[in-house]
Design an enzyme around this catalytic site. Sequence first.
Site, PDB file in Angstrom:
ATOM      1  N   GLY A  31       0.795  -1.215   0.000  1.00 56.42           N
ATOM      2  CA  GLY A  31       0.000   0.000   0.000  1.00 56.42           C
ATOM      3  C   GLY A  31       0.830   1.268   0.000  1.00 56.42           C
ATOM      4  CB  VAL A  32       0.217   4.595   1.609  1.00 56.82           C
ATOM      5  CG1 VAL A  32       0.218   4.326   3.100  1.00 56.82           C
ATOM      6  CG2 VAL A  32       0.697   6.000   1.318  1.00 56.82           C
ATOM      7  CG  ASP A  33       5.105   0.967   4.828  1.00 62.70           C
ATOM      8  OD1 ASP A  33       6.005   1.831   4.815  1.00 62.70           O
ATOM      9  OD2 ASP A  33       5.168  -0.059   5.528  1.00 62.70           O
ATOM     10  CB  SER A 116      -5.916   1.834  10.608  1.00 68.49           C
ATOM     11  OG  SER A 116      -4.795   1.751  11.436  1.00 68.49           O
ATOM     12  CB  THR A 117      -8.984   2.973   5.958  1.00 64.61           C
ATOM     13  OG1 THR A 117      -8.088   3.585   5.041  1.00 64.61           O
ATOM     14  CG2 THR A 117      -9.362   3.942   7.058  1.00 64.61           C
ATOM     15  N   GLY A 118      -6.886   0.371   5.109  1.00 65.05           N
ATOM     16  CA  GLY A 118      -6.609  -0.613   4.054  1.00 65.05           C
ATOM     17  C   GLY A 118      -6.647  -2.016   4.617  1.00 65.05           C
ATOM     18  CE1 TYR A 120      -1.711  -3.595   9.174  1.00 67.08           C
ATOM     19  CE2 TYR A 120      -1.566  -1.672  10.567  1.00 67.08           C
ATOM     20  CZ  TYR A 120      -0.970  -2.750   9.941  1.00 67.08           C
ATOM     21  OH  TYR A 120       0.373  -2.968  10.106  1.00 67.08           O
TER      22      TYR A 120
END
Length: 169
Positions: A31-33, A116-118, A120
């Site tokens: 993801g964004v990370d 946290s919305t992905g 997680y």
Amino acid sequence: MNIEVVCADITYLEVDAIVNAANTSLLGGGGVDGAIHRAAGPRLLAECRTLGGCPTGEARITGGYDLPARFVIHTVGPVWRGGHKNEEALLASCYRNSLELAAASGVSSIAFPFISTGVYRFPIARASRIALREVAAFLATHPEMHVTIACFSDQDRATYSQALHVLTN
């Protein structure tokens, strides 16, 4: 209030700092990370290795390296477990700690992705209300800071824009 909600790739935003929705190792992920690590280049990973990770709800700061942003603020959001494991307080802590670290580092503009919305699975409407509540509370005492919420899709932007409208009216 200095809050802007946009649909944009956070790695391209020209702000002082971007926030990374990281995992506890701070060594990259999906993801964004993963996108932030790829865009920043290998020096980001090298610096993250020196930090010893980051507990959920806390934040750490590094250089931005090959990003337009001078800094990356890494925060670890909670995994959603139905709302009975302190998830809301931990998510709020992510925003507070990131903003406090930004202010202490002389940041005047910061961009947040969804935290946290992905994978997680934190419910996005609930997460947007928590995020904007924490940002608004911070801006009440730091009106010089400009905060951008970088959304992944138009639907996500609509969710955050609605939460912002409710907050400001």
